[in-house]
Design an enzyme around this catalytic site. Structure first.
Site, PDB file in Angstrom:
ATOM      1  N   PRO A 163      35.932  27.497  37.839  1.00 38.81           N
ATOM      2  CG  PRO A 163      37.720  26.958  36.451  1.00 38.81           C
ATOM      3  CD  PRO A 163      37.336  27.852  37.584  1.00 38.81           C
ATOM      4  CD  GLU A 164      30.431  25.677  40.540  1.00 35.44           C
ATOM      5  OE1 GLU A 164      29.632  24.739  40.741  1.00 35.44           O
ATOM      6  OE2 GLU A 164      30.140  26.867  40.718  1.00 35.44           O
ATOM      7  CG  HIS A 166      46.988  37.008  32.706  1.00 35.38           C
ATOM      8  ND1 HIS A 166      47.431  37.698  33.821  1.00 35.38           N
ATOM      9  CD2 HIS A 166      46.159  37.854  32.034  1.00 35.38           C
ATOM     10  CE1 HIS A 166      46.879  38.901  33.838  1.00 35.38           C
ATOM     11  NE2 HIS A 166      46.112  39.028  32.767  1.00 35.38           N
ATOM     12  NE  ARG A 197      40.935  36.604  41.706  1.00 36.46           N
ATOM     13  CZ  ARG A 197      39.830  36.722  42.440  1.00 36.46           C
ATOM     14  NH1 ARG A 197      38.668  36.276  41.983  1.00 36.46           N
ATOM     15  NH2 ARG A 197      39.893  37.280  43.630  1.00 36.46           N
TER      16      ARG A 197
END
Length: 276
Positions: free
Chosen positions: A2-3, A92, A111
């Site tokens: 995500p930016e 997750h 992650r």
């Protein structure tokens, strides 16, 4: 990853979903997601807190609570899901914020690189990761003359310099490639060799690319979706990122992909020529 446009879209979604929600319980399944304080204090201190607002600085989300600021950095693949009562917990899911109405805000991260930090109220701007950030990419904060002066001090390639968040915040790999293409600047061009005209073009390109991406809800690459479960649409406007081997939209030359500072980098070798 995500930016800024994706994080801003998440922020807008969260404001639609969780404002004025009061936290009843917090469950942490992966301790390392919590940067500070310790897990027991984190979960206990959040009980009874109400979410007053959600803001953003760079790629950081800031939850403004009754007595605390909670900072979230999504890193590579972190995301928030807002779910109804009795929704099954997926693999997750690492942190669950259970509200008094039994709805939940869940932090998921394949992650496990993302982090949550709880700080005293109104101290988020003093957080170590936020203090070093450059200006937001808006005409009001991101000033051309200052940008030009800063670039003159650096003898490194322009792309990694734009990625480090200190000259301008919010740019990631996708939007750096797009801005450099629009400005007709080679990603390996040394920053202090850029002409004022090039810096001016780059300044305009950065502001426009990020503003357009925010308007489009971000770029969906692989798994990204915002807090409302919606995919961004800016990928349809990408000129060079992910276009290896395709014709340049300006001149028809094949888009090239190289590594710059260990990052996959897309550019047009004709439109973006390097110079001394």
């Amino acid at each position: 990853m995500p930016e800024l446009p994706e994080v801003e879209t998440v922020r807008k979604g969260l404001e639609q979903l969780v404002l004025n929600k009061k936290i009843k319980e917090v469950l942490v399944a992966w301790d390392r997601i919590i940067e500070r304080p310790n897990i027991e204090d984190f979960t206990n201190q959040l009980i009874g807190e109400k979410i007053d607002s959600v803001s953003r600085r760079g790629k950081y989300l800031i939850f403004h609570l009754t007595h605390y600021d909670m900072i979230s950095h999504l890193r590579m693949e972190g995301k928030f899901d807002y779910v109804q009562p009795d929704t099954s917990v997926t693999k997750h899911t690492h942190v669950r914020f259970i509200f008094t109405d039994h709805t939940e805000l869940r932090y998921l991260d394949v992650r496990k690189f993302g982090r949550l930090t709880l700080l005293p109220k109104n101290t988020a701007m003093d957080y170590k990761g936020i203090k070093k950030l450059g200006p937001e990419p808006t005409p009001e904060e991101f000033l051309l003359e200052s940008f030009n002066q800063q670039l003159k001090k650096h003898h490194k390639a322009i792309k990694p310099l734009l990625l480090d968040q200190t000259l301008i915040t919010g740019l990631g790999n996708i939007y750096v490639d797009e801005a450099l293409f629009k400005a007709k600047i080679h990603p390996e061009q040394t920053a202090n060799t850029l002409t004022f005209d090039e810096v001016t073009r780059l300044h305009v390109a950065i502001i426009n690319v990020l503003a357009q991406a925010v308007e489009a809800g971000g770029t969906t690459i692989r798994s990204y979706k915002n807090a409302l479960g919606e995919a961004g649409t800016f990928q349809v406007n990408l000129m060079v990122y992910g276009k290896t081997g395709e014709p340049c939209p300006n001149c028809g030359t094949e888009i090239t992909k190289i590594k710059v500072a260990q990052r996959g980098t897309h550019f047009c070798s004709l439109c973006q020529r390097i110079h001394l």
